[in-house]
Design an enzyme around this catalytic site. Structure first.
Site, PDB file in Angstrom:
ATOM      1  CE  LYS A  48      -2.794  -2.421   3.353  1.00 57.62           C
ATOM      2  NZ  LYS A  48      -3.268  -2.384   4.757  1.00 57.62           N
ATOM      3  N   GLY A  49       2.155   1.082   0.275  1.00 57.66           N
ATOM      4  CA  GLY A  49       3.027   2.224   0.543  1.00 57.66           C
ATOM      5  C   GLY A  49       3.135   3.230  -0.582  1.00 57.66           C
ATOM      6  CD  GLU A 104       8.379  -1.066  -3.516  1.00 58.93           C
ATOM      7  OE1 GLU A 104       7.674  -0.384  -2.744  1.00 58.93           O
ATOM      8  OE2 GLU A 104       8.716  -2.234  -3.267  1.00 58.93           O
ATOM      9  CG  ASP A 105       6.864   2.285   0.099  1.00 60.74           C
ATOM     10  OD1 ASP A 105       7.604   1.443  -0.481  1.00 60.74           O
ATOM     11  OD2 ASP A 105       6.232   2.017   1.132  1.00 60.74           O
ATOM     12  CG  ASP A 108      14.984  -1.350   3.874  1.00 63.68           C
ATOM     13  OD1 ASP A 108      15.790  -0.481   4.231  1.00 63.68           O
ATOM     14  OD2 ASP A 108      14.626  -2.270   4.622  1.00 63.68           O
ATOM     15  CE  LYS A 136      15.049   3.217   5.668  1.00 59.77           C
ATOM     16  NZ  LYS A 136      14.452   2.212   6.565  1.00 59.77           N
ATOM     17  CG  PHE A 157      10.905   2.288  10.580  1.00 60.77           C
ATOM     18  CD1 PHE A 157      11.153   1.043  10.006  1.00 60.77           C
ATOM     19  CD2 PHE A 157       9.611   2.790  10.541  1.00 60.77           C
ATOM     20  CE1 PHE A 157      10.135   0.313   9.413  1.00 60.77           C
ATOM     21  CE2 PHE A 157       8.586   2.063   9.953  1.00 60.77           C
ATOM     22  CZ  PHE A 157       8.848   0.826   9.392  1.00 60.77           C
ATOM     23  CG  ASP A 164       2.891   0.684   7.283  1.00 57.65           C
ATOM     24  OD1 ASP A 164       3.703   0.470   6.353  1.00 57.65           O
ATOM     25  OD2 ASP A 164       2.496  -0.223   8.054  1.00 57.65           O
ATOM     26  NE  ARG A 170      -0.450   1.818   5.049  1.00 57.27           N
ATOM     27  CZ  ARG A 170       0.565   1.037   4.671  1.00 57.27           C
ATOM     28  NH1 ARG A 170       1.546   1.536   3.955  1.00 57.27           N
ATOM     29  NH2 ARG A 170       0.606  -0.235   5.012  1.00 57.27           N
TER      30      ARG A 170
HETATM   31  P1  IMP Z   1      12.882  -4.398   0.869  1.00 55.99           P
HETATM   32  O1  IMP Z   1      12.418  -5.681   0.241  1.00 55.99           O
HETATM   33  O2  IMP Z   1      13.751  -4.644   2.069  1.00 55.99           O
HETATM   34  O3  IMP Z   1      13.532  -3.447  -0.112  1.00 55.99           O
HETATM   35  O4  IMP Z   1      11.580  -3.756   1.503  1.00 55.99           O
HETATM   36  C1  IMP Z   1      10.921  -2.707   0.925  1.00 55.99           C
HETATM   37  C2  IMP Z   1       9.632  -2.484   1.671  1.00 55.99           C
HETATM   38  O5  IMP Z   1       9.823  -2.490   3.095  1.00 55.99           O
HETATM   39  C3  IMP Z   1       9.082  -1.123   1.338  1.00 55.99           C
HETATM   40  O6  IMP Z   1       8.266  -1.162   0.188  1.00 55.99           O
HETATM   41  C4  IMP Z   1       8.325  -0.774   2.596  1.00 55.99           C
HETATM   42  O7  IMP Z   1       7.031  -1.324   2.528  1.00 55.99           O
HETATM   43  C5  IMP Z   1       9.093  -1.455   3.707  1.00 55.99           C
HETATM   44  N1  IMP Z   1      10.026  -0.510   4.347  1.00 55.99           N
HETATM   45  C6  IMP Z   1      11.365  -0.484   4.268  1.00 55.99           C
HETATM   46  N2  IMP Z   1      11.903   0.511   4.985  1.00 55.99           N
HETATM   47  C7  IMP Z   1      10.850   1.172   5.529  1.00 55.99           C
HETATM   48  C8  IMP Z   1      10.760   2.345   6.388  1.00 55.99           C
HETATM   49  O8  IMP Z   1      11.731   3.010   6.791  1.00 55.99           O
HETATM   50  N3  IMP Z   1       9.498   2.719   6.744  1.00 55.99           N
HETATM   51  C9  IMP Z   1       8.380   2.047   6.324  1.00 55.99           C
HETATM   52  N4  IMP Z   1       8.435   0.956   5.525  1.00 55.99           N
HETATM   53  C10 IMP Z   1       9.661   0.531   5.135  1.00 55.99           C
HETATM   54 MG    MG Z   2       6.073  -1.306   0.336  1.00 56.08          MG
END
Ligand code: IMP
Ligand code: MG
Length: 185
Positions: A48-49, A104-105, A108, A136, A157, A164, A170
């Site tokens: 949903k991000g 993507e929001d 990470d 990040k 975070f 969220d 959100r």
């Molecule tokens: P990844 O697979 O580790 O790249 O995860 C990405 C997803 O983790 C993002 O689409 C977010 O939904 C969530 N996420 C990662 N870091 C944060 C943060 O700092 N705040 C909120 N959600 C996060």
């Molecule tokens: Mg996400």
């Protein structure tokens, strides 16, 4: 920042104001409009991000654009740390011949996105790129990068503008840093 009914008690500080985000989203929209001027563009938001980002970014794009959404959850974490993506909601539109841009929001570790891209590649889109509002890079475990990035952010975070913590925050208009004590406990 204002603190109606204690809503912001968990927030350490504001990182990006609504105005800063808006200015950057306008630039991203211009770059995307230029790059896809002669290509059928389909933007796919990851729920949903990405909802708030998608809503603003699509209006900063001045060429024809289709949109759709996917919902994915990662499983196989912990012991099976290869991680896989399970599709909870798929797109309705066929990808064949489309130039797709995944929105993507935040990028990470990169795991979610790399699995999603591998999956969508099997549907043979004409091309596939990624736009991430936040990045990040210090957290990356998979060799992957966004083609368009809004802001590089520190390893903290973040909440707001779609992001969220436990489904809260959100609806903040900007992006804020969550107090470490909130999620470290
Ligand atoms: P990844 O697979 O580790 O790249 O995860 C990405 C997803 O983790 C993002 O689409 C977010 O939904 C969530 N996420 C990662 N870091 C944060 C943060 O700092 N705040 C909120 N959600 C996060
Ligand atoms: Mg996400």
């Amino acid at each position: 920042m204002p603190n109606p009914a204690g809503m912001h008690d968990d927030l350490e500080r504001m990182l990006l104001s609504a105005e800063e985000i808006s200015a950057r989203v306008a630039q991203l929209g211009q770059a995307i409009s230029r790059d896809y001027a002669d290509k059928p563009l389909l933007m796919i938001g990851v729920l949903k991000g990405s909802v708030v980002f998608m809503a603003d970014l699509m209006r900063a794009i001045d060429i024809p654009v289709q949109i759709d959404f996917m919902a994915v959850s990662s499983y196989g974490q912990g012991a099976q740390s290869t991680g896989m993506v399970r599709i909870d909601k798929d797109i309705d539109i066929s990808l064949a011949g489309k130039h797709i841009l995944i929105a993507e929001d935040i990028l990470d570790s990169g795991k979610t996105l790399s699995h999603l891209m591998a999956l969508l590649a099997t549907r043979e889109p004409a091309s596939m790129r990624v736009v991430a509002l936040l990045d990040k890079p210090s957290r990356r475990t998979v060799d992957i990068r966004a083609d368009y990035t809004g802001f590089e952010v520190p390893d903290e975070f973040l909440v707001g503008y779609g992001l969220d913590y436990a489904e809260r925050y959100r609806n903040l208009p900007g992006v804020a840093v969550l107090k470490r004590e909130v999620y470290a406990t």
